[in-house]
Design an enzyme around this catalytic site. Structure first.
Site, PDB file in Angstrom:
ATOM      1  N   CYS A   3      35.952   2.060 -32.449  1.00  0.00           N
ATOM      2  CA  CYS A   3      35.405   3.366 -32.393  1.00  0.00           C
ATOM      3  C   CYS A   3      36.173   4.228 -31.135  1.00  0.00           C
ATOM      4  O   CYS A   3      36.949   3.716 -30.661  1.00  0.00           O
ATOM      5  CB  CYS A   3      33.968   3.491 -32.175  1.00  0.00           C
ATOM      6  SG  CYS A   3      33.334   2.440 -31.047  1.00  0.00           S
ATOM      7  N   ARG A   9      29.154   1.842 -31.598  1.00  0.00           N
ATOM      8  CA  ARG A   9      29.435   1.464 -33.050  1.00  0.00           C
ATOM      9  C   ARG A   9      30.308   0.361 -33.390  1.00  0.00           C
ATOM     10  O   ARG A   9      29.796  -0.527 -34.198  1.00  0.00           O
ATOM     11  CB  ARG A   9      30.259   2.779 -33.892  1.00  0.00           C
ATOM     12  CG  ARG A   9      29.150   3.811 -33.896  1.00  0.00           C
ATOM     13  CD  ARG A   9      30.121   5.342 -34.344  1.00  0.00           C
ATOM     14  NE  ARG A   9      31.008   5.635 -33.473  1.00  0.00           N
ATOM     15  CZ  ARG A   9      31.836   6.644 -33.308  1.00  0.00           C
ATOM     16  NH1 ARG A   9      31.944   7.096 -34.413  1.00  0.00           N
ATOM     17  NH2 ARG A   9      32.754   6.953 -32.172  1.00  0.00           N
ATOM     18  N   ASP A 119      28.380   8.973 -34.520  1.00  0.00           N
ATOM     19  CA  ASP A 119      28.576   8.504 -33.177  1.00  0.00           C
ATOM     20  C   ASP A 119      27.000   8.636 -32.692  1.00  0.00           C
ATOM     21  O   ASP A 119      26.488   9.844 -32.352  1.00  0.00           O
ATOM     22  CB  ASP A 119      29.612   9.452 -32.307  1.00  0.00           C
ATOM     23  CG  ASP A 119      29.699   8.580 -30.816  1.00  0.00           C
ATOM     24  OD1 ASP A 119      28.782   7.737 -30.622  1.00  0.00           O
ATOM     25  OD2 ASP A 119      30.501   8.862 -30.132  1.00  0.00           O
TER      26      ASP A 119
HETATM   27  P1  4NP Z   1      31.206   4.759 -29.732  1.00  0.00           P
HETATM   28  O1  4NP Z   1      30.443   5.883 -28.805  1.00  0.00           O
HETATM   29  O2  4NP Z   1      32.439   5.390 -29.966  1.00  0.00           O
HETATM   30  O3  4NP Z   1      30.452   4.471 -30.912  1.00  0.00           O
HETATM   31  O4  4NP Z   1      31.127   3.424 -28.529  1.00  0.00           O
HETATM   32  C1  4NP Z   1      30.817   6.397 -27.682  1.00  0.00           C
HETATM   33  C2  4NP Z   1      30.464   5.864 -26.349  1.00  0.00           C
HETATM   34  C3  4NP Z   1      30.744   6.504 -25.429  1.00  0.00           C
HETATM   35  C4  4NP Z   1      31.550   7.886 -25.333  1.00  0.00           C
HETATM   36  C5  4NP Z   1      31.740   8.245 -26.329  1.00  0.00           C
HETATM   37  C6  4NP Z   1      31.404   7.547 -27.738  1.00  0.00           C
HETATM   38  N1  4NP Z   1      31.819   8.424 -24.236  1.00  0.00           N
HETATM   39  O5  4NP Z   1      32.274   9.468 -24.171  1.00  0.00           O
HETATM   40  O6  4NP Z   1      31.700   7.985 -23.097  1.00  0.00           O
END
Ligand code: 4NP
Length: 151
Positions: A3, A9, A119
């Site tokens: 991800c 995720r 997300d």
């Molecule tokens: P992930 O969610 O891609 O599902 O781990 C996110 C976690 C952090 C960030 C974006 C998406 N961020 O911008 O820090």
């Protein structure tokens, strides 16, 4: 399992698929990574940990890392959560890119539809439960697909 941040995720996807593989007697090595490096070394988001734990899966020992092009040599298959992850993986992997080894995870449930695992980062706890359910179902499909394959 890939991800963006490797804290919401894909840690769930790693934990869920590894758990199901063990249950099915499959000796798979499942890992997760993020296309971004913002959270390198951090444990999964507390709500991903909570939802996993409520479902009997401990993801607390995971540590975020960035996806690297060598992952294409290390792993037989790479699942991404959304199309922006797909494009980032293609960019990062350079000459190691192999489109036959990458797909959106939800294409296991909805073939060819390129649906995203949303997300949950900006949302509240229900979003994490929703994401868990989607990933859980997709991982059931993966296990079914390979259950009869000798490895
Ligand atoms: P992930 O969610 O891609 O599902 O781990 C996110 C976690 C952090 C960030 C974006 C998406 N961020 O911008 O820090």
């Amino acid at each position: 399992m890939v991800c963006l941040g490797n804290i919401c995720r894909s840690p769930l996807a790693e934990g869920i698929l590894q758990h199901k593989a063990w249950q099915a007697g499959l000796q798979w090595s499942v890992e997760s990574a993020g296309t971004g490096a913002y959270h390198t070394g951090e444990p999964p988001h507390r709500l991903s940990q909570k939802v996993a734990k409520l479902n009997g899966i401990d993801i607390s020992k995971q540590s975020a890392r960035q996806f690297v092009k060598e992952d294409f040599e290390m792993f037989d298959f790479i699942y991404v959560m959304d199309s922006s992850n797909y494009n980032d993986v293609r960019r990062i992997s350079g000459k190691n890119w192999n489109e036959n080894k990458v797909d959106l995870l939800l294409n296991e449930i909805f073939p060819g539809q390129n649906r995203a695992v949303p997300d949950p980062w900006f949302g509240a706890e229900p979003g994490f439960h929703e994401v868990f359910k989607m990933i859980d179902k997709a991982c059931d499909m993966i296990i079914k697909k390979y259950a009869n394959v000798k490895i």
